[in-house]
Design a protein around this motif. Structure first.
Motif, PDB file in Angstrom:
ATOM      1  N   ASN A  82      55.917  46.194  28.746  1.00 25.23           N
ATOM      2  CA  ASN A  82      55.121  46.981  28.057  1.00 25.23           C
ATOM      3  C   ASN A  82      54.753  48.272  28.894  1.00 25.23           C
ATOM      4  O   ASN A  82      54.519  47.854  30.115  1.00 25.23           O
ATOM      5  N   ASP A 134      68.793  42.509  24.610  1.00 20.30           N
ATOM      6  CA  ASP A 134      67.475  43.392  24.798  1.00 20.30           C
ATOM      7  C   ASP A 134      66.753  42.790  25.907  1.00 20.30           C
ATOM      8  O   ASP A 134      66.507  41.524  25.881  1.00 20.30           O
ATOM      9  N   SER A 170      62.385  44.969  28.772  1.00 20.58           N
ATOM     10  CA  SER A 170      61.678  45.279  27.622  1.00 20.58           C
ATOM     11  C   SER A 170      60.314  45.126  27.900  1.00 20.58           C
ATOM     12  O   SER A 170      59.631  44.475  27.222  1.00 20.58           O
ATOM     13  N   GLN A 218      57.123  34.124  22.101  1.00 24.61           N
ATOM     14  CA  GLN A 218      57.534  35.057  21.115  1.00 24.61           C
ATOM     15  C   GLN A 218      58.411  34.206  19.795  1.00 24.61           C
ATOM     16  O   GLN A 218      59.038  34.881  19.176  1.00 24.61           O
ATOM     17  N   TYR A 255      54.653  45.673  15.582  1.00 18.55           N
ATOM     18  CA  TYR A 255      55.786  45.227  16.421  1.00 18.55           C
ATOM     19  C   TYR A 255      56.976  44.937  15.627  1.00 18.55           C
ATOM     20  O   TYR A 255      58.203  44.983  15.968  1.00 18.55           O
ATOM     21  N   ASP A 265      60.765  46.222  15.224  1.00 17.10           N
ATOM     22  CA  ASP A 265      61.831  45.422  15.541  1.00 17.10           C
ATOM     23  C   ASP A 265      62.747  45.257  14.470  1.00 17.10           C
ATOM     24  O   ASP A 265      64.073  45.487  14.645  1.00 17.10           O
TER      25      ASP A 265
HETATM   26  N1  ARG Z   1      57.356  44.422  24.896  1.00 24.82           N
HETATM   27  C1  ARG Z   1      57.455  43.016  24.559  1.00 24.82           C
HETATM   28  C2  ARG Z   1      56.787  42.282  25.342  1.00 24.82           C
HETATM   29  O1  ARG Z   1      56.500  42.730  26.534  1.00 24.82           O
HETATM   30  C3  ARG Z   1      59.008  42.467  24.721  1.00 24.82           C
HETATM   31  C4  ARG Z   1      59.955  42.982  23.770  1.00 24.82           C
HETATM   32  C5  ARG Z   1      61.238  42.403  23.389  1.00 24.82           C
HETATM   33  N2  ARG Z   1      62.210  42.933  22.502  1.00 24.82           N
HETATM   34  C6  ARG Z   1      62.127  43.246  21.389  1.00 24.82           C
HETATM   35  N3  ARG Z   1      63.097  43.707  20.698  1.00 24.82           N
HETATM   36  N4  ARG Z   1      60.905  42.689  20.647  1.00 24.82           N
HETATM   37  O2  ARG Z   1      56.246  41.298  24.945  1.00 24.82           O
END
Ligand code: ARG
Length: 583
Positions: A132, A127, A130, A347, A319, A323
């Protein structure tokens, strides 16, 4: 037939010897301490087996005596000099010259330069990157992008089935703010000029406003809820901005030669969310609390006081919900053995919670890993920023890398056609950026420096590219002198000088570097290896004339040159870095 590594060959011999020495007596010793490993200190030999110590301990016998028994059963004459026992019972192997010579010739004929495919083939989902949507890619996206891509390449090369999935963020509350901005403040001309820049601007405007004015926050929440509920106007805006973002992202990913297998993104899971919440409720994993749906944790201790909200009071999903739905979908579609999330360490709590719930949900066998990384710092030791205090855009950084690389290329090779110079600068510049990010230990912060990234010497991509080019020029020179430099078919090499023996042995360790890198997804095992390889090559090239030497040394040395080039190229490619033939 796939090539076996030196280590594998020794391991087989050791295993056979152990079988007869232990004669079926079950030993409670873990397999990993019974592994043949490279000697930490070359003084003792090339490889060593330290398993006699734990084995003797388990059997309550004398380790040295046990080591002697093992050595007596070892049939390694084709591989090493007679093994030596050192200290309390370490068994050391020194590879035979003939063996190294033959193995090197085999590696030369092998398109995988001696790296076998795994015999534990697994399915792994990576993954990354990723980001935004509706936001520029910036320096904060570099690490997930480069590290994730290198991991995917490495796993694939090792023979695993890899699915790279760009889980773009296209569904969160951030979008509500962009929608407000779009409706109220859009500057169409700026949007035409640079769509992501305009989206950044709108987001910042509304974000600033919402800090002053709580109503804006509420408005953003409402816009997001409307979007998620299917409001046609918001859907249309969302679709448009998402599509435009994707075009912009792809432009950058193409330049970086990064291609994910899937780009499903958060919104893809929209239809699953209600079912996921329902299912978790039914199983008693989730509970209702003040109108919201939450999950509590009993263990581990650090999660004890945390709760994961999977549905807000107003029915909105989060979120975390997405997930969870994503894990479920991935398990159904690919049955992966492992899912790797290459995401910022900030995260880490989210992923601890996610992994905990996933296991409780019944997906027990899948390995879930959050691969974190340190922060990129500026000269001042603080997270790097542009002069105006914003995050540096990735495309600006890439352009600057190419511009700086072009200066170097022009200095080195002023007579080359401009277009060729440009092409070389692209490879060198982008390669330098990637390498600078992969060479530091993954989990530490590093200070970004143009000078270091583009240095002609030291542990940089430029240095390695240069070593590669130098080898290619040796072949061009040989050809110009009418020397047959077709060395692929050699049965064996002729290694005479210590420097060439050293180099050949080190080339045969390439599989080990890959194994080490894969063991904890540490790409610096590859960069460190390549850097040392280039240094060993230089030592060889300084000590051993190639084109000017006599046969059979000349062919053998040309073969070593070719092998080094092949490993450099393969190694850099695993990091997502191209090589060039001329510089
Ligand atoms: N879009 C998220 C960000 O920019 C990260 C996503 C990571 N992947 C996931 N499956 N949560 O912080």
């Amino acid at each position: 037939m796939m090539m076996q590594t030196v280590q594998q060959q020794l391991q087989e011999k050791v295993n056979t010897a152990l079988q007869s020495v232990l004669a079926g007596a079950s030993s409670e010793v873990a397999a990993d301490v019974l592994q043949v490993v490279p000697c930490a200190n070359p003084q003792f030999g090339d490889y060593q087996f330290n398993g006699a110590l734990p084995l003797a301990k388990a059997q309550r016998t004398n380790p040295r005596a046990l080591a002697q028994n093992i050595v007596a059963q070892l049939d390694v004459a084709g591989i090493s000099e007679p093994p030596e026992i050192a200290g309390p019972g370490f068994i050391n192997f020194r590879l035979k010259r003939e063996f190294i010579q033959r193995m090197a010739a085999q590696a030369l004929a092998d398109p995988r330069v001696g790296v076998p495919q795994t015999d534990h083939k697994r399915t792994v989902i990576v993954d990354y990157p990723s980001p935004n949507v509706a936001k520029s890619l910036h320096i904060g996206h570099i690490r997930t992008t480069f590290i994730g891509d290198a991991i995917a390449r490495l796993l694939r090369f090792a023979g695993h089935t890899v699915i790279s999935d760009n889980h773009i963020g296209d569904w969160g509350t951030g979008f509500g703010k962009v929608i407000i901005g779009w409706k109220k403040y859009r500057d169409e001309a700026n949007f035409q000029r640079d769509p992501l820049d305009e989206m950044d601007r709108l987001y910042r405007l509304v974000e600033a406003e919402s800090k002053q004015n709580k109503e804006i926050q509420e408005e953003a929440r409402l816009e997001t809820a409307k979007l998620q509920a299917g409001d046609p106007e918001n859907r249309a805006i969302w679709q448009h901005l998402r599509a435009v973002s994707q075009v912009e992202f792809d432009r950058i990913y193409d330049l970086l030669d990064i291609h994910c297998d899937e780009t499903l993104g958060e919104s893809f899971y929209n239809d699953r969310l209600a079912g996921v919440v329902q299912d978790l409720l039914q199983r008693g994993i989730a509970t209702e609390s003040e109108g919201a749906i939450i999950i509590r944790f009993e263990e581990p201790a650090n999660l004890g006081d945390k709760i994961m909200v999977i549905q807000k009071k107003d029915g909105a999903s989060l979120y975390s919900t997405t997930d969870l739905a994503t894990v479920q979908y991935r398990m159904e579609r690919w049955q992966p053995d492992e899912i790797i999330y290459v995401v910022d360490a900030r995260q880490s709590l989210h992923f601890q919670e996610l992994f905990n719930v996933t296991h409780r949900w019944g997906f027990k066998d899948v390995i879930l890993r959050h691969i974190t990384f340190g922060t990129i710092l500026g000269d001042d030791g603080k997270p790097i920023r542009s002069r105006s205090g914003e995050a540096i855009k990735l495309k600006d950084l890439m352009a600057e890398a190419e511009r700086r690389a072009l200066e170097i290329v022009r200095q080195k090779n002023p007579d080359l056609e401009a277009q060729k110079q440009q092409e070389i600068a692209r490879v060198i510049g982008l390669g330098a950026l990637k390498y600078a990010d992969l060479a530091p230990s993954r989990t530490s912060d590093y200070i970004f420096s143009w000078d270091k990234s583009l240095a002609l010497s030291g542990n940089s991509a430029v240095y390695l590219e240069y070593a590669y080019v130098r080898i290619r020029s040796i072949f061009r020179r040989a050809q110009a002198e009418g020397i047959a430099a077709d060395v692929q078919q050699l049965e064996t090499l002729h290694l005479e000088q210590p420097a060439e023996l050293e180099l050949a042995k080190f080339i045969l360790r390439f599989p080990l570097a890959i194994e080490t890198a894969l063991s904890d997804y540490r790409l610096n095992a590859i960069t460190d290896y390549l850097f040392e390889l280039a240094q060993k090559f230089t030592a060889f090239y300084d000590a051993c004339p190639v084109v000017k030497s006599e046969e059979p040394l000349r062919s053998s040395r040309l073969a070593l040159c070719e092998l080094t080039a092949n490993v450099l190229k393969q190694g850099l490619n695993l990091l997502g870095i191209e090589t060039i033939e001329k510089m």
